[in-house]
Motif scaffolding. Structure first.
Motif, PDB file in Angstrom:
ATOM      1  N   SER A  20       0.691  -0.993   0.421  1.00 36.48           N
ATOM      2  CA  SER A  20       0.515   0.138  -0.017  1.00 36.48           C
ATOM      3  C   SER A  20       0.576   1.741   0.155  1.00 36.48           C
ATOM      4  N   THR A  57       4.020   1.526  -1.526  1.00 38.79           N
ATOM      5  CA  THR A  57       4.380   1.570  -3.124  1.00 38.79           C
ATOM      6  C   THR A  57       4.234   2.944  -4.136  1.00 38.79           C
ATOM      7  N   SER A  58       2.974   2.585  -4.335  1.00 36.90           N
ATOM      8  CA  SER A  58       2.936   3.658  -5.498  1.00 36.90           C
ATOM      9  C   SER A  58       3.092   5.474  -4.387  1.00 36.90           C
ATOM     10  N   VAL A 107       6.310   5.944  -5.365  1.00 39.42           N
ATOM     11  CA  VAL A 107       7.422   6.446  -6.425  1.00 39.42           C
ATOM     12  C   VAL A 107       6.251   8.124  -6.673  1.00 39.42           C
ATOM     13  N   GLN A 108       5.476   8.143  -6.640  1.00 34.95           N
ATOM     14  CA  GLN A 108       5.076   9.472  -6.625  1.00 34.95           C
ATOM     15  C   GLN A 108       5.689  10.619  -5.357  1.00 34.95           C
ATOM     16  N   SER A 146       9.260  10.431  -7.242  1.00 33.24           N
ATOM     17  CA  SER A 146       9.206  11.278  -8.254  1.00 33.24           C
ATOM     18  C   SER A 146       9.395  12.971  -8.369  1.00 33.24           C
ATOM     19  N   GLN A 147       9.001  13.291  -7.406  1.00 32.06           N
ATOM     20  CA  GLN A 147       8.890  15.158  -7.159  1.00 32.06           C
ATOM     21  C   GLN A 147      10.460  15.229  -6.910  1.00 32.06           C
ATOM     22  N   ALA A 179      11.917   8.539  -8.940  1.00 29.18           N
ATOM     23  CA  ALA A 179      11.654   7.394  -8.913  1.00 29.18           C
ATOM     24  C   ALA A 179      11.968   6.130  -8.968  1.00 29.18           C
ATOM     25  N   ARG A 189      10.366  18.924  -6.519  1.00 28.11           N
ATOM     26  CA  ARG A 189       9.218  19.627  -8.106  1.00 28.11           C
ATOM     27  C   ARG A 189       8.173  19.265  -7.428  1.00 28.11           C
ATOM     28  N   THR A 190       7.183  20.636  -8.209  1.00 23.86           N
ATOM     29  CA  THR A 190       6.030  20.441  -8.229  1.00 23.86           C
ATOM     30  C   THR A 190       5.074  19.450  -7.641  1.00 23.86           C
ATOM     31  N   PRO A 191       4.491  18.627  -6.409  1.00 23.92           N
ATOM     32  CA  PRO A 191       4.262  18.272  -6.190  1.00 23.92           C
ATOM     33  C   PRO A 191       2.895  17.458  -6.867  1.00 23.92           C
ATOM     34  N   GLN A 192       2.560  16.615  -7.395  1.00 27.42           N
ATOM     35  CA  GLN A 192       1.460  16.357  -8.310  1.00 27.42           C
ATOM     36  C   GLN A 192       0.372  15.931  -6.739  1.00 27.42           C
ATOM     37  N   ARG A 193      -1.035  15.416  -7.664  1.00 27.48           N
ATOM     38  CA  ARG A 193      -1.824  15.251  -6.531  1.00 27.48           C
ATOM     39  C   ARG A 193      -1.684  13.470  -6.907  1.00 27.48           C
TER      40      ARG A 193
END
Lengths: 296, 296
Positions: B201, B203-204, B207-208, B211-212, B219, B292-296
């Motif tokens: 739960s 891992t995803s 990665v997110q 990635s930032q 990543a 970097r700018t985070p993602q949702r």
């Protein structure tokens, strides 16, 4: 429908396992799907009942949507359920009562005929599966269009990441999990997930790519270890078709727009209509329009 | 150094497996690390040789960096190697020849003394492991500061994702892979990866989050299936310390800044200095400044 779909999937599964030139054989056996490259063509094929099976891989590049239709009296509570559970239920559109067109999602569409297959629910029980709901339509019906993970599949494929059920031409496997959704009034139930097997080198990029599509379920909620979310047998999905998971691959799970159907079973509204799993509304929205700024 | 570190890790490993209040015990046994909460304090402890082991978890919130020092004659080729392999070798800084300070990375620092442990390489052979390189310094030395995955560990921990080797107070396990780097002249060799076990739960999200941080390896490059990248035994890392992988967890692999050390072994430059694996330069840069700018 499910049997038909399953038969096709099983035969392709054999092809996938034994030969590499699957696509040519597919084209011979399922000719209609060749022409379904635009949203208009898919919706027309639904309307004429030529297309009555799942829509994965059709009209590539265009967003597909899950559908839930409820009488006005249940609509507000259901809308709240979606808002509380945005990963499985990202709302793309909620119609005015009685509205059958979707001007924001498609230039020309009729919700009553333009999906391949509908499910009719009475008191939380699935009572019928039909190709047209015109005779059931009521003027107080509110339609919810919910983002669908098919949207990000095009982006995965474009990035060179194979999507197994698209390769096989069958429906994505979907599973009820042991994760509870946030409840809203009578709407409650388990999170339903879709599963795509990915190899160890693709998984990270698949997370990055699908993260860019928060309106269509976004990043995976679980990677590997299916038993931890209550999935006992990957070869026995609760919805859709089983697909093989090869050695070195792991099952990757995304929140799924079939989740509302599990909530309908719990809520038992007197009446509801949904799409059949995998049989989506194909919109005119470009997949890329749902993509947020990509990351490096 | 490695033995010391390994002993400490082994004892913490036992604690991790048997008790939950590990942190309190740690504080009793390794008092010096309590005070190493700022980059200045860490660099001072290196300078005074109080700190001669790995820096993971020290000066939380501040970016750490891998170090490669080469004579001017080899520097251009090595710079090219880094540019061709940005995942393992993200360049944070390249100094002018002979420069020992790093004004862009730290207000007050001396590259010759401010890392816990250095490795000295002659003709591609590791010949010495020392705590100060002042006596070896030459005026034509060019220093490469390369982003380090420790930077994103603070972000993982902040997001509630446990990082095993930080919990255990030991060095991250690192492995040579069967993936070749892009070569640049004589610099070539395998990609080296760091490994963190994560549950299905987390891992995803991991990665997110990572990635930032594209300037500190970004990543993961591989999730699960270690054998596919040539790792035969997760309990026998090529660098750093082994950490346990619990049932339901999978090994997640990130490109690692120790990769240049493998390239040095292949290139066999007449002389080179690096940090010892895990014994990083601790900078004044905030980790968040590399986000970097985070993602949702």
């Amino acid at each position: 429908m499910n049997e038909l779909c399953h038969d096709r999937c099983s035969s392709r599964l054999r092809q996938w396992a034994t030969v590499s030139e699957t696509s040519e054989k597919e084209q011979t056996s399922v000719p209609i799907r060749n022409d379904l490259s635009t949203p208009d063509a898919v919706r027309a094929a639904c309307r004429s009942e030529e297309l009555t099976t799942q829509t994965s891989g059709l009209a590539p590049g265009f967003a597909q949507a899950n559908l839930v239709i409820l009488p006005r009296g249940d609509a507000d509570e259901f809308r709240r359920f979606c808002e509380l559970n945005p990963k499985p239920c990202p709302l793309l559109e909620v119609t005015e009562p009685g509205e059958v067109s979707l001007p924001r999602l498609a230039k020309k569409a009729d919700l009553r005929s333009d999906l391949p297959m509908y499910r009719v629910w009475r008191n939380g029980q699935l009572t019928d599966e039909i190709t047209n709901i015109s005779t059931l339509w009521q003027n107080d019906f509110v339609s919810f269009l919910i983002g669908c993970s098919f949207t990000f599949e095009a982006a995965l494929i474009e990035a060179g990441i194979p999507v197994r059920h698209v390769e096989l031409g069958c429906n994505v496997p979907m599973f009820r999990t042991n994760i509870d959704c946030e409840s809203a009034g009578k709407f409650r139930g388990p999170l339903v997930v879709s599963m795509r097997p990915l190899n160890a080198s693709d998984t990270s990029r698949a997370v990055q790519i699908t993260s860019q599509f928060p309106d269509v379920h976004g990043a995976p909620i679980h990677i590997g270890a299916p038993e931890e979310i209550g999935i006992k047998d990957l070869q026995s999905p609760d919805f859709g078709d089983a697909v093989p998971v090869a050695p070195g691959e792991q099952p990757v799970f995304w929140a799924c727009g079939v989740t509302p159907q599990a909530a309908l079973e719990a809520a038992k509204p007197s009446f509801a209509i949904t799409h059949s799993p995998g049989c989506m509304f194909v919109s005119d929205l470009k997949d890329v329009s749902l993509r947020r700024t990509p990351q490096r």
